[in-house]
Scaffold this motif. Sequence first.
Motif, PDB file in Angstrom:
ATOM      1  N   SER A  34       0.841  -1.199   0.000  1.00  6.20           N
ATOM      2  CA  SER A  34       0.000   0.000   0.000  1.00  6.20           C
ATOM      3  C   SER A  34       0.870   1.240   0.000  1.00  6.20           C
ATOM      4  N   PHE A  35       0.423   2.238  -0.743  1.00  2.68           N
ATOM      5  CA  PHE A  35       1.105   3.526  -0.764  1.00  2.68           C
ATOM      6  C   PHE A  35       0.045   4.611  -0.751  1.00  2.68           C
ATOM      7  N   GLN A  36       0.213   5.567   0.144  1.00  2.00           N
ATOM      8  CA  GLN A  36      -0.725   6.683   0.186  1.00  2.00           C
ATOM      9  C   GLN A  36       0.028   7.977   0.471  1.00  2.00           C
ATOM     10  N   ILE A  37      -0.436   9.025  -0.111  1.00  2.00           N
ATOM     11  CA  ILE A  37       0.143  10.340   0.115  1.00  2.00           C
ATOM     12  C   ILE A  37      -0.967  11.379  -0.044  1.00  2.00           C
ATOM     13  N   GLY A  38      -0.975  12.327   0.832  1.00  2.12           N
ATOM     14  CA  GLY A  38      -1.990  13.362   0.747  1.00  2.12           C
ATOM     15  C   GLY A  38      -1.571  14.603   1.492  1.00  2.12           C
ATOM     16  N   VAL A  39      -2.012  15.729   1.019  1.00  2.00           N
ATOM     17  CA  VAL A  39      -1.733  17.005   1.662  1.00  2.00           C
ATOM     18  C   VAL A  39      -3.055  17.748   1.790  1.00  2.00           C
ATOM     19  N   GLN A  40      -3.392  18.129   3.012  1.00  2.00           N
ATOM     20  CA  GLN A  40      -4.571  18.938   3.259  1.00  2.00           C
ATOM     21  C   GLN A  40      -4.128  20.180   4.013  1.00  2.00           C
ATOM     22  N   VAL A  43      -3.646  11.127  -2.856  1.00  2.00           N
ATOM     23  CA  VAL A  43      -3.439  10.011  -3.775  1.00  2.00           C
ATOM     24  C   VAL A  43      -3.303   8.760  -2.931  1.00  2.00           C
ATOM     25  N   ASN A  44      -4.039   7.717  -3.294  1.00  2.00           N
ATOM     26  CA  ASN A  44      -4.042   6.483  -2.519  1.00  2.00           C
ATOM     27  C   ASN A  44      -3.971   5.305  -3.479  1.00  2.00           C
ATOM     28  N   THR A  45      -3.063   4.402  -3.216  1.00  2.00           N
ATOM     29  CA  THR A  45      -2.971   3.227  -4.075  1.00  2.00           C
ATOM     30  C   THR A  45      -2.490   2.031  -3.278  1.00  2.00           C
ATOM     31  N   ASN A  46      -3.078   0.888  -3.532  1.00  2.00           N
ATOM     32  CA  ASN A  46      -2.618  -0.374  -2.980  1.00  2.00           C
ATOM     33  C   ASN A  46      -3.017  -1.484  -3.939  1.00  2.00           C
ATOM     34  N   LYS A  47      -2.975  -2.685  -3.455  1.00  2.00           N
ATOM     35  CA  LYS A  47      -3.253  -3.829  -4.327  1.00  2.00           C
ATOM     36  C   LYS A  47      -4.626  -3.743  -4.959  1.00  2.00           C
ATOM     37  N   GLN A  59      -6.792  -0.671  -4.673  1.00  2.00           N
ATOM     38  CA  GLN A  59      -7.411   0.652  -4.714  1.00  2.00           C
ATOM     39  C   GLN A  59      -6.483   1.683  -5.326  1.00  2.00           C
ATOM     40  N   LYS A  60      -7.072   2.582  -6.125  1.00  2.00           N
ATOM     41  CA  LYS A  60      -6.390   3.760  -6.632  1.00  2.00           C
ATOM     42  C   LYS A  60      -7.375   4.914  -6.540  1.00  2.00           C
ATOM     43  N   SER A  61      -6.920   6.041  -5.994  1.00  2.00           N
ATOM     44  CA  SER A  61      -7.821   7.173  -5.887  1.00  2.00           C
ATOM     45  C   SER A  61      -7.025   8.460  -5.877  1.00  2.00           C
ATOM     46  N   VAL A  62      -7.678   9.538  -6.346  1.00  2.00           N
ATOM     47  CA  VAL A  62      -7.106  10.868  -6.307  1.00  2.00           C
ATOM     48  C   VAL A  62      -8.259  11.855  -6.143  1.00  2.00           C
ATOM     49  N   SER A  63      -8.045  12.866  -5.321  1.00  2.00           N
ATOM     50  CA  SER A  63      -9.072  13.878  -5.122  1.00  2.00           C
ATOM     51  C   SER A  63      -8.414  15.228  -4.893  1.00  2.00           C
ATOM     52  N   VAL A  64      -9.104  16.279  -5.327  1.00  2.00           N
ATOM     53  CA  VAL A  64      -8.650  17.654  -5.155  1.00  2.00           C
ATOM     54  C   VAL A  64      -9.830  18.459  -4.630  1.00  2.00           C
ATOM     55  N   PHE A  69     -12.919  14.364  -8.031  1.00  2.00           N
ATOM     56  CA  PHE A  69     -12.425  13.116  -7.466  1.00  2.00           C
ATOM     57  C   PHE A  69     -12.507  11.989  -8.495  1.00  2.00           C
ATOM     58  N   TYR A  70     -11.640  11.022  -8.290  1.00  2.00           N
ATOM     59  CA  TYR A  70     -11.632   9.789  -9.094  1.00  2.00           C
ATOM     60  C   TYR A  70     -11.112   8.674  -8.208  1.00  2.00           C
ATOM     61  N   SER A  71     -11.782   7.526  -8.255  1.00  2.00           N
ATOM     62  CA  SER A  71     -11.309   6.380  -7.489  1.00  2.00           C
ATOM     63  C   SER A  71     -11.625   5.101  -8.243  1.00  2.00           C
ATOM     64  N   GLU A  72     -10.803   4.111  -8.009  1.00  2.00           N
ATOM     65  CA  GLU A  72     -10.989   2.803  -8.637  1.00  2.00           C
ATOM     66  C   GLU A  72     -10.641   1.726  -7.623  1.00  2.00           C
ATOM     67  N   LEU A  73     -11.586   0.861  -7.372  1.00  2.00           N
ATOM     68  CA  LEU A  73     -11.398  -0.285  -6.484  1.00  2.00           C
ATOM     69  C   LEU A  73     -11.459  -1.552  -7.309  1.00  2.00           C
ATOM     70  N   ASP A  74     -10.477  -2.409  -7.142  1.00  2.00           N
ATOM     71  CA  ASP A  74     -10.451  -3.664  -7.887  1.00  2.00           C
ATOM     72  C   ASP A  74     -10.352  -4.819  -6.899  1.00  2.00           C
ATOM     73  N   TYR A  75     -11.521  -5.301  -6.487  1.00  2.00           N
ATOM     74  CA  TYR A  75     -11.579  -6.471  -5.620  1.00  2.00           C
ATOM     75  C   TYR A  75     -11.943  -7.726  -6.410  1.00  2.00           C
TER      76      TYR A  75
END
Length: 830
Positions: free
Chosen positions: A440-446, A461-465, A467-472, A491-497
Motif C-alpha cells: 500500500s502507498f498513500q500520500i496526501g496534503v490537506q 493520492v491512494n494506491t494499494n493492491k 485501490q487507486k484514488s485521487v481527489s482535489v 475526485f476519481y477512485s478505482e477499487l479492484d476487488y
Amino acid sequence: MTIRRLVAAMILATASGSVLAEQSFTVQDIQVEGLQRVALGAALNNLPFNVGDTITEYNLSRSIRTLYAAGHFDDIQVFRDGNTIIYRLRERPTINAIEFDGNKDIKEDQLTESLAGNKVEVGEPLDKTILKNIETGLTEFYHGVGKYQAAVDIEIVYLPRNRVNLKVKFTEGDAASIRQINIVGNKLFSNDELLKNIESKQDLPWWRFMSSDRYQKQTLQGDIEKITSYYLDRGYLRFKLDSSQVSVSPDKTSVYVTLNITEGEQYTVKGVKFVGDLIGKDEFIKAILPIEDNQLYNGALVTYTEESIARLLARFGYANSKVRTIPQINDDTKEVELTISVDPGKRVYVRRINVAGNNSTQDEVVRRELRQMEGAWLSNDSLELSKDRIQRLPYIESVSYDTVPVPGIDDQVDVGFKVKEQPSGSFNAGISYGNYMGLSFQIGVQQENFFGTGNSAGISVNTNKYQKSVSVNYTDPYFTLDGISLGGQVFYSELDYSKQSANLEAYNYQRYGFGANMGYPINEYNRLNFGANYVVNKINSVNEYDQLRHFRAILLESNNPDGGYNFTNYELSAGWVQSTLNRGLFPTAGHYFGWNIKVTTPNSDLQFFKSNFEARKYIPLSNDHAWSFLSKLELGYGNGYGNKNGYDHTLPFTENFYAGGQNVRGFESRIIGPHAIYRTPSSIPGIPDINAGSNGYTNDLDTDTYFVSDRSFGGNAMAILTLEMITPTPFLSDDYRNSVRTSIFLDAGNVWDTEFDINRYANLSVNNSLGFKQPELADYSDPTLIRATAGVSLQWISPMGPLTFSLAKVIKKYEGDKQENFSFNIGTTF
C-alpha cells in the motif's frame, strides 16, 4: 576596608601638613591610576570638579562618594601632591561567566533572569556586596518550598585581566514533610472535616505515593484562605485566623503547622441594597440577585454577585467598574445588612486592535473573526467571543489578549491579540504490506490555511493492491464578507476487488465526478451547509452475494447480465453545524453538533438518502483544563426511496457505514458489521423477482448452501459511542498541552443492516467444502451486537500533521471479528 584607608589617609595628610583642614586651593592637575577597563574620560566625568576649580577637602570627600556611586570601582584612594590631585583606583572585576551546579528545583533560565535583575550578568562589573543578599534570597526560596537543609554558596574564581567566574553552588537537600497540622479553637467542625478541603497533607502512609505531604509556604497560605472561605460560606462572618506557626524539627526533615482560629457565630442576611450607578439596569440586576433575605451569609455568593455585576457592566463598555460589598453587622441579632456599592467609572472605547504572532496567517484572516470592533466600546463578551472564534481555527494553537490604556486618555484602550500558530495542514503518507491489502502507498496534503489565506485546499493520492484514488478540493470560508463559504472538489477512485479469494466480496468499482458546496452562517454558533455532486459509477466483475439482489435487479440489464452496473447519480446535500468548542483542534470545553443528509434526485439511476449525526461534548474537570471529559456519539442511517419495476431502491453497498479502526479502536478497519453471504444454488441464477424465488434462482430449496465472507461489507445503520478521559501527558511540559494529548478511552458501537432477514437462510446448510474457516452467520439486522474496547491514546499535532497512536484491549467481540490492539494513523484526530 576602603573607608578605613580613606580615614587613615586623611589623618596622615592632616598630621603631615600636606593638606590643611578647610583650606581651599586651585586644582592644577588631576591624575588617575589603576584604570584598565574604564576609560579615563568616564572616570573624570564622575568627578564634581575640573582642573582650574578651587576646592576644599569637602570636595575631595564628595568626589570619593561620587566615584563609588558610578559602580565601577572596589577601592578608591585620593592623595594631594601640592595642587595635583591623585586618585588610585581598583576596578571591579568583570563577570566572565556564571555557572550553576546542583540546582534542580530552579531552572537555569530563571536563575539567570533573577541575577540579571540584580545586575549580575556576564560582561557587567561585579558588585560583591550584593552576593550575600543573593545567597540569602535563594536560601529563603528553598525554605519557602520546605527545603530547610538547603544552602547556596557563590564562589568567585579570579582570572587574568581583572575577570572573574561566578560558581553558584546549590545544596538543595530533601523537602521537609508535614508531620502534623493542628487546628486550635475549632468546635463546630472537626480537624478531619477542615483538612480534607485543603491541599497540604500530613504524614501520608507509603501507599499514598501519588499524593505529597511536602511543605510549601505558598500552598499553606492558600489553605488558610480555603479554611477562611469554608467558614464564611457557612455564615460565620466573624471568623478569623488568630495566628499560624510553622515549627521545624531539629533534623529539618519535618514541620509542624499550628493554626489558631476563632470561629464566631452564624449571621443571616437582613437585607440587600444598592448604592451608586447601575447604568439603568437596576431592575435586571435586582432580578438576578442570588442573595435573599433570611438566608445564611455566604462569602462565595457575595463574591459571585460582585463578579456578576462587574461582568454585566463590562458588556456595556464599563471595563473598569468597581463593585464592593459593605456589610453592616449587628452582633446582637446576628444579622448583616449588605450594601453593594457600584461605581461603573467611565465607559471605555477601543482605539486600536493589534494582532501579533501570525507569522504565516494573513492579518485579515484573524481580524475577520473579531467581534470586538475598533471605535466601539470595550466589551468583555465581545473579546471572549473573538478569542473563541480565532481559537477555533484549525491552524491556531492558542490566543490571548490584553488591554493597554492609551496614555493621557482615561476612556480609551488598545487591544492586543497574540496568537500562537500550529501546523496548518496535514500530510499523510505511508507504505505498508499486508496479506489482505498487499503493498500500500498513500500520500496526501490537506492545507487548512493555504498560503496564509485561511482557505482550505487539499490533494490526496491512494494506491494499494486493490485501490487507486485521487481527489482535489478547495474551499474559501469567507467567499463573501458576511461569512458565506464556497468550495468545490474533483475526485476519481478505482477499487479492484475482482481478484479476491472466494471468502471475500469481490468487485471492480470506478467512481468519478465533481461537486460544489456552500455554507451559510446563521449566528455565531450555528451554520447551514449545502452541496451538490455529479457522480458517475461503474461496477464490474461483482462476486454476487445475496444482499445485492435488489441492487442487481434494479441496475442489471436482462439481455446483458455480465455487463456490470453503470449508474449516474445527482446528489444534493444539506447539513447543520452548531459549535461552541473553545479550540479547533484538541478542544477541552464546549460542544459540537453536526447533522448532514445526502439525497439523490429522482432522475438519478439510484434513489437513496444517507444521513449522519455527530455530537461531542467536552467537560473540563480542572480549572486549567488539563483534565477534561469527552462524550461522543455518532449515528448514521441510509436507505432507498421509491421503486423501479416493482423493486425497492436500497442504499448501495458503496455508501455503507463501516466500523473498526479509527472509530472503534482495537478492531481492524472495516471489520465490524454485516458480512457478505454467498449462496450456492442448484441451478444458474438469473435476474430474481422481488422475492428472489423464480427465474432459476433457487432460494427456497433445501439443496442451496451458503458461506459467509471473512470481512464486513458494511451496513445501512451505525451507532458508535466514545467516552474519553483527557489527561495531562506524563513527563511532558505544559507548554505542549495544545499540541500533544493523552487520553483513556472506551469505544462501543455496531453497524447493522435494517433490511437483512436471517430467516431467508433458516433452511439452508453451510458450505464447509471451501477449505477455510468462515464466520458463523449472525443476525446482521440486530443493533444490539455491540462491540466494545478500552485503551489509551496519544495524539500529536506534528509538523506533518496529526499523528495518533492507540493501544486498545477488546472488551466485547463476536465470532469473526479481527483485533488490532495497536494502531497508528497519520492525518486523523479524535
